[in-house]
Design a protein around this motif. Structure first.
Motif, PDB file in Angstrom:
ATOM      1  N   TRP A  51     -27.624 -49.789  61.532  1.00 20.91           N
ATOM      2  CA  TRP A  51     -26.708 -50.830  62.000  1.00 20.91           C
ATOM      3  C   TRP A  51     -27.051 -51.094  63.459  1.00 20.91           C
ATOM      4  CZ3 TRP A  51     -20.764 -49.521  62.335  1.00 20.91           C
ATOM      5  CH2 TRP A  51     -20.085 -50.551  63.007  1.00 20.91           C
ATOM      6  N   LEU A  52     -27.560 -52.292  63.741  1.00 19.28           N
ATOM      7  CA  LEU A  52     -27.979 -52.654  65.089  1.00 19.28           C
ATOM      8  C   LEU A  52     -26.887 -53.474  65.758  1.00 19.28           C
ATOM      9  CD1 LEU A  52     -30.649 -52.045  63.468  1.00 19.28           C
ATOM     10  CD2 LEU A  52     -31.772 -53.634  65.033  1.00 19.28           C
ATOM     11  N   GLY A  53     -26.336 -52.939  66.827  1.00 20.52           N
ATOM     12  CA  GLY A  53     -25.331 -53.654  67.603  1.00 20.52           C
ATOM     13  C   GLY A  53     -25.985 -54.350  68.773  1.00 20.52           C
ATOM     14  N   VAL A  54     -26.825 -55.334  68.493  1.00 18.16           N
ATOM     15  CA  VAL A  54     -27.595 -56.003  69.546  1.00 18.16           C
ATOM     16  C   VAL A  54     -27.405 -57.521  69.422  1.00 18.16           C
ATOM     17  CG1 VAL A  54     -29.347 -54.206  69.689  1.00 18.16           C
ATOM     18  CG2 VAL A  54     -29.670 -56.093  68.086  1.00 18.16           C
ATOM     19  N   ARG A  55     -27.592 -58.185  70.555  1.00 18.68           N
ATOM     20  CA  ARG A  55     -27.649 -59.649  70.554  1.00 18.68           C
ATOM     21  C   ARG A  55     -29.095 -60.046  70.803  1.00 18.68           C
ATOM     22  NH1 ARG A  55     -23.105 -59.180  74.228  1.00 18.68           N
ATOM     23  NH2 ARG A  55     -21.161 -59.272  73.054  1.00 18.68           N
ATOM     24  N   LEU A  56     -29.712 -60.599  69.797  1.00 18.38           N
ATOM     25  CA  LEU A  56     -31.132 -60.929  69.902  1.00 18.38           C
ATOM     26  C   LEU A  56     -31.343 -62.244  70.634  1.00 18.38           C
ATOM     27  CD1 LEU A  56     -32.292 -60.124  66.255  1.00 18.38           C
ATOM     28  CD2 LEU A  56     -32.656 -58.719  68.282  1.00 18.38           C
ATOM     29  N   ALA A  57     -32.385 -62.293  71.439  1.00 19.08           N
ATOM     30  CA  ALA A  57     -32.837 -63.578  71.954  1.00 19.08           C
ATOM     31  C   ALA A  57     -33.306 -64.414  70.777  1.00 19.08           C
ATOM     32  CB  ALA A  57     -33.977 -63.376  72.952  1.00 19.08           C
ATOM     33  N   LYS A  58     -33.264 -65.729  70.944  1.00 12.68           N
ATOM     34  CA  LYS A  58     -33.576 -66.600  69.813  1.00 12.68           C
ATOM     35  C   LYS A  58     -34.978 -66.346  69.277  1.00 12.68           C
ATOM     36  CE  LYS A  58     -32.628 -71.291  68.330  1.00 12.68           C
ATOM     37  NZ  LYS A  58     -32.162 -72.625  68.730  1.00 12.68           N
ATOM     38  N   GLY A  59     -35.932 -66.206  70.166  1.00 14.09           N
ATOM     39  CA  GLY A  59     -37.297 -65.946  69.720  1.00 14.09           C
ATOM     40  C   GLY A  59     -37.405 -64.645  68.951  1.00 14.09           C
ATOM     41  N   ASP A  60     -36.670 -63.640  69.401  1.00 14.89           N
ATOM     42  CA  ASP A  60     -36.671 -62.357  68.702  1.00 14.89           C
ATOM     43  C   ASP A  60     -36.088 -62.481  67.302  1.00 14.89           C
ATOM     44  OD1 ASP A  60     -37.810 -61.139  70.860  1.00 14.89           O
ATOM     45  OD2 ASP A  60     -36.020 -60.049  71.504  1.00 14.89           O
ATOM     46  N   SER A  61     -35.031 -63.294  67.156  1.00 15.96           N
ATOM     47  CA  SER A  61     -34.398 -63.407  65.839  1.00 15.96           C
ATOM     48  C   SER A  61     -35.371 -64.000  64.824  1.00 15.96           C
ATOM     49  CB  SER A  61     -33.122 -64.253  65.918  1.00 15.96           C
ATOM     50  OG  SER A  61     -33.408 -65.606  66.198  1.00 15.96           O
TER      51      SER A  61
END
Length: 806
Positions: free
Chosen positions: A641-651
């Motif tokens: 379970w990743l509690g992260v906010r990805l940058a758009k490019g990363d997503s």
């Protein structure tokens, strides 16, 4: 539908109806919905040993299929029947099996009585009825054509042009004279004073430009056209000008709906667009996954880029470069002073990858600084929207150096602000709901008083009624967003008639057959989301970091759970942690299936890991529930379970990293109006399993380029995924086959180029319709204003008083 009831009563199935009605009366619940009714009927057929023919083909089974709801009222049954899409009838079935039709008013009274809110001695409740205002407008007849409003409107307008050519040609002529950009007159000047002169001069101009080389630039013959009465706006080359003039000539001489749309779509009349989205954290970095912040931010930012590109293309094709015309697009949202590390405290922010598109943030007035300095839930922002619209008007005029040509509202709050702005600025208003909360929360209107402290549905549903009726046109992502399916009611359809007990009855809240409704699905950002096979375009420098994050990184601040076998096929999902997105339901499905656990790891990217980091009550509840499921089913070593906010490019790259391992994407929402993550996963090449409740039914073709799942049945959901995995084991190419079809589906149907071209065409045609039809909307707008000032505003002020106490 009464014929079908009579067919049952006049046959030997009357006994079966009596038996089934007796079973219904023994139910503890007094309000039964369609799935419950079908389940009870299946049990009845099994218990009474009915044949398959009876279960599927009897008059009674057909009647039960069309019954949407049953209300048990003493010994009588109220049957709410949906004989076809966008249609509803109600009948009271008495104990002696006689029946009588029920009016809408009687049905709404019954629903009030069901929740103990019907008190005849208190007098009648306010009735809201918009139907009289639609009686003078053209209406679609066939439900299959709902959502194709502009096609119907074009046929209607072209028929009017044909039936009364002089009146409508005069209207077209006057419409062409309206258009200006800044101080410049466009299209025709004062040398053309009448419609007949226009017709003559068009033929002269066609003769002039047809003698020129097709690619000759407009500026080289601009002044010859000006002498004939034609200003810039017809085209950028001789060929383009000739095409546009010939379309107009054909429209004048022999109008039809295709010619009308082709011509109006070429008129340069939109240069400045305002998109309104007040709630949530609207920014370009570090906001996704925060409360109230998800797909709508991605949607709007991608839409803005597509709109600017399309506007610029249209301007160039119209030959307006000679006037140095440039488009400008502004996203209007709220400024949040306590920005929590985001850019949401900046008044103006340039949108990446654009020439002149901006996020404009306007603060809520500081009625209560303890509230307005901070993020405010979308359920709580209603008291601030009226003054926000007033302040935003001033800011928009300053940024545009004038007023916008089109205002697009987003969500209930944005659409209400769009209504207030469009009313004051006298410009075209477009509504995009994305999702209407009324459909997401079962019985939310019936039990609104019990939910008011938390959700304030009385304000939200009133705002929806105001905005959707005031809008010049409405964009939906899917057909079923408007009118549902044969088995389920659409989001807009749910506003047709309903009760807010003790507040008002909606007798007719919206005309679903109005040509204002149009289906225009969104696209996907192809620079960020593209197939995993395009190796040369991928973020190879980030690949190892994202691989580590998804499968092996040991960082309690960002990740909960390690994988015993990181090499298993990844079962992936990414969404906010709220009840409707139902990631906890996916975790429970995984937990209940040992076979899934043997073959797959579950990887979730889902906001926050700790309750103390959140202020949103739904998110807190879902965080607690997800931990509980992981412990209950002993999923340690099988879930990350990743509690992260990805940058758009990363997503975008995350989807492709999952695809590298032949993973699959699961979207388990209890309801999804559309589903941008579905498009993102499909275009990346991930076989996608998505909820059968909502928009995914129109994106995915089941078992062709994806799969439907029922998120309310976790065992069935697991079985569908396992069947896919079995086929992958049996056929080494099956995963790639579904992957390729997924990619093809998105490129053929869901691009921003298709979306923005259509949206701008619609805006122009509805602008033309509002002008040429001479439709008198003043009476409807006065009615809407009465609802705003007498219903919405007092309740908003009452909520503001509550906020002062916090």
């Amino acid at each position: 539908m009464s014929d079908l009831i009579q067919a049952v009563l006049h046959s030997d199935e009357k006994t079966n109806l009596r038996q089934f009605a007796s079973i219904l009366r023994t139910q503890e619940k007094r309000y039964l919905l369609r799935n419950e009714i079908l389940s009870l009927f299946a049990d009845y057929c099994q218990n009474y040993e009915k044949s398959e023919r009876f279960y599927h083909s009897s008059h009674l089974s057909k009647l039960i299929y069309y019954v949407q709801e049953i209300i048990i009222d003493n010994e009588s049954l109220c049957l709410i029947i949906r004989p076809r899409i966008a249609s509803q009838e109600a009948y009271r079935l008495l104990e002696d099996l006689t029946y009588e039709p029920m009016s809408i008013q009687e049905l709404l009274d019954l629903r009030d009585r069901l929740v103990g809110r019907f008190h005849p001695q208190d007098g009648d409740v306010l009735e809201i009825d918009f139907q009289p205002f639609y009686d003078y407008s053209p209406a679609i007849r066939d439900p299959k054509n709902i959502g194709r409003g502009v096609a119907y409107l074009n046929r209607y307008l072209s028929s009017k042009l044909f039936q009364d050519p002089r009146q409508w040609q005069d209207a077209l002529f006057n419409f062409l004279r309206l258009h200006r950009y800044s101080q410049y007159q466009l299209l025709i000047n004062d040398r053309i004073q009448t419609q007949q002169r226009l017709s003559d001069r068009v033929k002269q101009a066609i003769g002039l430009v047809s003698a020129l080389p097709p690619d000759q630039p407009y500026e080289q013959f601009r002044f010859e056209l000006q002498e004939l009465g034609f200003e810039p706006g017809w085209g950028n080359t001789a060929q383009r000008v000739q095409e546009t003039l010939e379309i107009l000539d054909q429209l004048i001489d022999s109008p039809d709906h295709q010619v009308l749309e082709a011509f109006v779509s070429r008129i340069p009349m939109i240069f400045r667009i305002a998109l309104v989205s007040p709630h949530g954290w609207f920014g370009q970095e570090g906001v996704l996954g925060r409360p109230d912040t998800g797909g709508q931010v991605v949607y709007i930012l991608d839409q803005v880029k597509g709109l600017e590109q399309q506007l610029q293309e249209d301007i160039e094709l119209a030959g307006l470069d000679v006037l140095n015309v440039h488009p400008k697009v502004i996203v209007l949202t709220r400024l949040i002073p306590n920005n929590d590390g985001t850019t949401c405290n900046q008044r103006l922010e340039k949108i990446y990858g654009t020439e002149d598109a901006w996020i404009l943030r306007v603060p809520f007035r500081e009625f209560n600084p303890r509230m307005t300095q901070n993020w405010i839930s979308r359920f709580e922002i209603w008291p601030y929207l009226e003054t926000f619209a007033i302040d935003a008007e001033r800011e928009l005029r300053a940024e545009f150096q004038g007023k916008p040509d089109l205002i697009i509202g987003n969500y209930s709050d944005g659409n209400l602000v769009a209504f207030l702005l469009a009313r004051r600025l006298e410009v075209t208003q477009c509504n995009i709901a994305h999702a209407l909360e009324k459909s997401k929360y079962l019985f939310s209107n019936l039990y609104w008083q019990d939910l008011e402290d938390k959700y304030h549905f009385s304000l939200q549903f009133t705002a929806d009624l105001i905005a959707m009726n005031a809008a010049n046109f409405v964009i939906s992502s899917t057909y079923q967003e408007i009118v549902g399916t044969p088995d389920s009611v659409g989001q807009y359809e749910s506003y047709k008639s309903f009760t807010m007990p003790d507040l008002y009855h909606v007798v007719s809240g919206i005309d679903l057959f109005s040509p204002k409704f149009n289906v225009v699905p969104p696209g996907v950002n192809e620079s960020v989301y593209f197939p995993y096979t395009r190796k040369k375009d991928r973020l190879l420098t980030e690949h190892d970091r994202l691989e580590d994050l998804l499968f092996t990184l040991d960082d309690p601040a960002q990740v909960y759970g390690t994988l015993d076998d990181p090499g298993k096929r990844p079962l992936f999902s990414m969404a906010r942690l709220d009840r409707i997105k139902n990631l906890t339901g996916l975790a429970e499905c995984f937990g209940k299936s040992k076979e899934l656990q043997e073959q797959c790891n579950l990887i979730l990217i889902a906001g926050k890991l700790r309750t103390e980091e959140s202020t949103d009550h739904e998110e807190i509840s879902e965080i607690e529930k997800l931990y509980q499921i992981i412990h209950q089913y002993n999923l340690h070593g099988k879930v990350r379970w990743l509690g992260v906010r990805l940058a758009k490019g990363d997503s975008g790259e995350v989807y492709r990293v999952i695809a590298d391992r032949q993973g699959i994407f699961v979207q388990p929402a209890l309801f999804e109006a559309f589903g941008l993550t579905i498009l993102e996963a499909m275009i990346s090449g991930l076989p996608t399993f998505a909820t059968r409740f909502g928009g995914p039914l129109e994106i995915i073709q089941d078992k062709v380029n994806g799969f439907y799942i029922n998120p309310t049945h976790p065992e069935e959901m697991a079985q569908i995924i396992l069947e896919f995995l079995t086929k992958c084991d049996q056929n080494p190419h099956y995963w790639q086959e579904i992957s390729h079809r997924s990619i093809d589906r998105v490129y053929s149907t869901y691009t921003w180029k298709i979306h923005t071209t259509r949206l701008l065409s619609l805006a122009k045609i509805y602008g033309f319709w509002n002008y040429t039809s001479k439709e008198n909307r003043a009476d409807m707008m006065r009615y809407i204003e009465a609802l705003f000032y007498l219903l919405y505003r007092p309740r908003a002020k009452a909520l503001l008083e509550e906020h002062w106490q916090r």
